[in-house]
Scaffold this motif. Structure first.
Motif, PDB file in Angstrom:
ATOM      1  N   ILE A  41      15.386  55.084  49.473  1.00  0.00           N
ATOM      2  CA  ILE A  41      16.234  56.112  48.892  1.00  0.00           C
ATOM      3  C   ILE A  41      17.514  55.358  48.534  1.00  0.00           C
ATOM      4  CG2 ILE A  41      17.547  58.220  49.308  1.00  0.00           C
ATOM      5  CD1 ILE A  41      15.356  59.044  51.317  1.00  0.00           C
ATOM      6  N   THR A  42      17.746  55.200  47.257  1.00  0.00           N
ATOM      7  CA  THR A  42      18.844  54.354  46.791  1.00  0.00           C
ATOM      8  C   THR A  42      20.012  55.235  46.367  1.00  0.00           C
ATOM      9  OG1 THR A  42      17.230  52.719  46.078  1.00  0.00           O
ATOM     10  CG2 THR A  42      19.450  52.497  45.206  1.00  0.00           C
ATOM     11  N   VAL A  43      21.134  55.041  47.040  1.00  0.00           N
ATOM     12  CA  VAL A  43      22.333  55.853  46.819  1.00  0.00           C
ATOM     13  C   VAL A  43      23.364  55.013  46.073  1.00  0.00           C
ATOM     14  CG1 VAL A  43      24.176  57.203  47.909  1.00  0.00           C
ATOM     15  CG2 VAL A  43      21.899  57.106  48.968  1.00  0.00           C
ATOM     16  N   TRP A  44      23.748  55.480  44.901  1.00  0.00           N
ATOM     17  CA  TRP A  44      24.783  54.831  44.106  1.00  0.00           C
ATOM     18  C   TRP A  44      26.121  55.447  44.469  1.00  0.00           C
ATOM     19  CZ3 TRP A  44      25.501  56.186  38.251  1.00  0.00           C
ATOM     20  CH2 TRP A  44      26.607  55.509  37.742  1.00  0.00           C
ATOM     21  N   LEU A  45      27.012  54.633  45.015  1.00  0.00           N
ATOM     22  CA  LEU A  45      28.380  55.062  45.288  1.00  0.00           C
ATOM     23  C   LEU A  45      29.187  54.806  44.019  1.00  0.00           C
ATOM     24  CD1 LEU A  45      28.814  53.631  48.902  1.00  0.00           C
ATOM     25  CD2 LEU A  45      28.008  55.899  48.187  1.00  0.00           C
ATOM     26  N   ASP A  46      29.355  55.848  43.239  1.00  0.00           N
ATOM     27  CA  ASP A  46      29.984  55.768  41.927  1.00  0.00           C
ATOM     28  C   ASP A  46      31.480  56.042  42.070  1.00  0.00           C
ATOM     29  OD1 ASP A  46      30.589  55.722  39.245  1.00  0.00           O
ATOM     30  OD2 ASP A  46      29.415  57.505  38.727  1.00  0.00           O
ATOM     31  N   VAL A  47      32.272  54.993  41.963  1.00  0.00           N
ATOM     32  CA  VAL A  47      33.721  55.082  42.111  1.00  0.00           C
ATOM     33  C   VAL A  47      34.349  54.691  40.778  1.00  0.00           C
ATOM     34  CG1 VAL A  47      35.722  54.162  43.370  1.00  0.00           C
ATOM     35  CG2 VAL A  47      33.541  54.523  44.566  1.00  0.00           C
ATOM     36  N   PRO A  48      35.302  55.489  40.271  1.00  0.00           N
ATOM     37  CA  PRO A  48      35.924  55.172  38.980  1.00  0.00           C
ATOM     38  C   PRO A  48      36.620  53.812  38.991  1.00  0.00           C
ATOM     39  CG  PRO A  48      36.543  57.376  39.711  1.00  0.00           C
ATOM     40  CD  PRO A  48      35.825  56.731  40.847  1.00  0.00           C
ATOM     41  N   LEU A  49      36.668  53.203  37.828  1.00  0.00           N
ATOM     42  CA  LEU A  49      37.249  51.874  37.658  1.00  0.00           C
ATOM     43  C   LEU A  49      38.688  51.808  38.172  1.00  0.00           C
ATOM     44  CD1 LEU A  49      36.780  49.040  36.579  1.00  0.00           C
ATOM     45  CD2 LEU A  49      37.484  49.867  34.328  1.00  0.00           C
ATOM     46  N   ARG A  50      39.486  52.800  37.890  1.00  0.00           N
ATOM     47  CA  ARG A  50      40.888  52.815  38.322  1.00  0.00           C
ATOM     48  C   ARG A  50      40.987  52.725  39.848  1.00  0.00           C
ATOM     49  NH1 ARG A  50      42.019  57.709  37.471  1.00  0.00           N
ATOM     50  NH2 ARG A  50      42.756  58.395  39.466  1.00  0.00           N
ATOM     51  N   GLU A  51      40.150  53.468  40.551  1.00  0.00           N
ATOM     52  CA  GLU A  51      40.149  53.449  42.013  1.00  0.00           C
ATOM     53  C   GLU A  51      39.636  52.113  42.538  1.00  0.00           C
ATOM     54  OE1 GLU A  51      40.440  54.543  46.072  1.00  0.00           O
ATOM     55  OE2 GLU A  51      41.494  55.173  44.263  1.00  0.00           O
ATOM     56  N   LEU A  52      38.615  51.548  41.884  1.00  0.00           N
ATOM     57  CA  LEU A  52      38.113  50.232  42.301  1.00  0.00           C
ATOM     58  C   LEU A  52      39.214  49.177  42.184  1.00  0.00           C
ATOM     59  CD1 LEU A  52      34.608  50.246  40.586  1.00  0.00           C
ATOM     60  CD2 LEU A  52      35.062  50.404  43.044  1.00  0.00           C
ATOM     61  N   ALA A  53      39.954  49.201  41.081  1.00  0.00           N
ATOM     62  CA  ALA A  53      41.042  48.242  40.883  1.00  0.00           C
ATOM     63  C   ALA A  53      42.099  48.398  41.973  1.00  0.00           C
ATOM     64  CB  ALA A  53      41.653  48.418  39.494  1.00  0.00           C
ATOM     65  N   ARG A  54      42.405  49.627  42.336  1.00  0.00           N
ATOM     66  CA  ARG A  54      43.383  49.862  43.401  1.00  0.00           C
ATOM     67  C   ARG A  54      42.881  49.274  44.720  1.00  0.00           C
ATOM     68  NH1 ARG A  54      44.319  52.615  47.681  1.00  0.00           N
ATOM     69  NH2 ARG A  54      42.403  53.819  47.629  1.00  0.00           N
ATOM     70  N   ARG A  55      41.616  49.534  45.039  1.00  0.00           N
ATOM     71  CA  ARG A  55      41.054  49.054  46.305  1.00  0.00           C
ATOM     72  C   ARG A  55      40.945  47.534  46.358  1.00  0.00           C
ATOM     73  NH1 ARG A  55      35.841  53.027  47.426  1.00  0.00           N
ATOM     74  NH2 ARG A  55      36.983  55.015  47.365  1.00  0.00           N
ATOM     75  N   LEU A  56      40.640  46.912  45.226  1.00  0.00           N
ATOM     76  CA  LEU A  56      40.371  45.482  45.192  1.00  0.00           C
ATOM     77  C   LEU A  56      41.608  44.617  44.960  1.00  0.00           C
ATOM     78  CD1 LEU A  56      37.056  45.655  43.162  1.00  0.00           C
ATOM     79  CD2 LEU A  56      37.289  45.003  45.578  1.00  0.00           C
ATOM     80  N   ALA A  57      42.728  45.225  44.618  1.00  0.00           N
ATOM     81  CA  ALA A  57      43.936  44.457  44.283  1.00  0.00           C
ATOM     82  C   ALA A  57      44.321  43.473  45.382  1.00  0.00           C
ATOM     83  CB  ALA A  57      45.093  45.404  43.977  1.00  0.00           C
ATOM     84  N   GLY A  58      44.184  43.864  46.621  1.00  0.00           N
ATOM     85  CA  GLY A  58      44.589  43.002  47.725  1.00  0.00           C
ATOM     86  C   GLY A  58      43.542  41.991  48.160  1.00  0.00           C
ATOM     87  N   GLU A  59      42.332  42.110  47.652  1.00  0.00           N
ATOM     88  CA  GLU A  59      41.279  41.182  48.090  1.00  0.00           C
ATOM     89  C   GLU A  59      40.588  40.466  46.937  1.00  0.00           C
ATOM     90  OE1 GLU A  59      37.478  43.581  49.226  1.00  0.00           O
ATOM     91  OE2 GLU A  59      39.190  44.730  50.008  1.00  0.00           O
ATOM     92  N   LYS A  60      41.200  40.489  45.775  1.00  0.00           N
ATOM     93  CA  LYS A  60      40.572  39.879  44.596  1.00  0.00           C
ATOM     94  C   LYS A  60      40.312  38.389  44.774  1.00  0.00           C
ATOM     95  CE  LYS A  60      44.907  39.452  42.044  1.00  0.00           C
ATOM     96  NZ  LYS A  60      45.792  39.754  43.150  1.00  0.00           N
ATOM     97  N   ASP A  61      41.142  37.700  45.551  1.00  0.00           N
ATOM     98  CA  ASP A  61      40.950  36.262  45.740  1.00  0.00           C
ATOM     99  C   ASP A  61      39.720  35.936  46.571  1.00  0.00           C
ATOM    100  OD1 ASP A  61      43.208  35.791  44.220  1.00  0.00           O
ATOM    101  OD2 ASP A  61      44.541  35.770  45.959  1.00  0.00           O
ATOM    102  N   SER A  62      39.263  36.877  47.375  1.00  0.00           N
ATOM    103  CA  SER A  62      38.069  36.634  48.190  1.00  0.00           C
ATOM    104  C   SER A  62      36.793  37.091  47.476  1.00  0.00           C
ATOM    105  CB  SER A  62      38.194  37.361  49.536  1.00  0.00           C
ATOM    106  OG  SER A  62      38.197  38.763  49.343  1.00  0.00           O
ATOM    107  N   ARG A  63      36.923  37.608  46.281  1.00  0.00           N
ATOM    108  CA  ARG A  63      35.786  38.056  45.479  1.00  0.00           C
ATOM    109  C   ARG A  63      35.527  37.033  44.387  1.00  0.00           C
ATOM    110  NH1 ARG A  63      33.506  43.020  47.445  1.00  0.00           N
ATOM    111  NH2 ARG A  63      35.150  44.052  48.609  1.00  0.00           N
ATOM    112  N   PRO A  64      34.411  36.277  44.470  1.00  0.00           N
ATOM    113  CA  PRO A  64      34.211  35.171  43.524  1.00  0.00           C
ATOM    114  C   PRO A  64      34.226  35.588  42.056  1.00  0.00           C
ATOM    115  CG  PRO A  64      32.246  35.529  44.881  1.00  0.00           C
ATOM    116  CD  PRO A  64      33.329  36.393  45.432  1.00  0.00           C
TER     117      PRO A  64
END
Length: 179
Positions: free
Chosen positions: A96-119
């Motif tokens: 049962i595959t669940v897609w956690l669909d988060v808007p781009l704006r929210e993803l950018a907010r969440r990832l701003a502090g960890e972008k360097d650890s994301r290849p």
């Protein structure tokens, strides 16, 4: 019952996966963590030393092995797991595959502090790169998912877990009939 969580980096697959596993009383596994343990390198190091193509091959074989385990589990998949057709087919047929669909704006907010650890975001124009990745994968998530959970602003994680569990429970009977 095997539940696989898919979605963009930063969509909450690990945290939601842990809580769903606790809700159902089953094991939680994180595909990226399993890969890191097996290879002995972080995901960033694998990308840097072996390249994305080699990482995707490792991801593909690890996914097949984990999904083949004969036990119920919740699996948090890496954001790019849907790039390989074989992975999409496996997820569609066995989980049962669940897609956690988060808007781009929210993803950018969440990832701003960890972008360097994301290849894939290790660049000065990481927000543009994030949008390109989002655009490239959006349809693949949609095609692979048996459930789409759209993130709602101001919705607590507990409420999200309850809603996702309700969607899973209603899908469970249908999934069991076809597998």
């Amino acid at each position: 019952m095997k539940i696989a969580l898919i979605g963009m980096m930063g969509s909450g697959k690990t945290k939601i996966g842990q809580l769903l596993a606790a809700h159902y009383g089953i094991d939680f596994l994180d595909l990226d963590h399993i890969i890191e343990q097996r290879v002995g390198l972080s995901i960033s190091e694998i990308f840097a030393q072996k390249g994305e193509t080699e990482f995707r091959k490792i991801e593909e074989s690890t996914l097949a092995e984990v999904v083949g385990l004969g036990k119920p589990l919740v699996l948090a998949c890496g954001g790019g797991v849907v790039l390989m057709p074989s992975n999409r087919e496996l997820l569609e047929s066995e989980c049962i595959t669940v897609w956690l669909d988060v808007p781009l704006r929210e993803l950018a907010r969440r990832l701003a502090g960890e972008k360097d650890s994301r290849p894939l975001l290790a660049s000065s124009n990481w927000q543009e790169t994030l949008k390109e990745i989002y655009d490239a994968r959006h349809m693949l998530y949609k095609e692979t998912a048996s459930i789409r959970y759209v993130w709602k602003e101001n919705c607590s994680i507990d409420t999200s877990i309850q809603r996702i569990a309700q969607l899973i429970d209603s899908k469970k009977a249908e999934f069991q009939r076809t597998s």
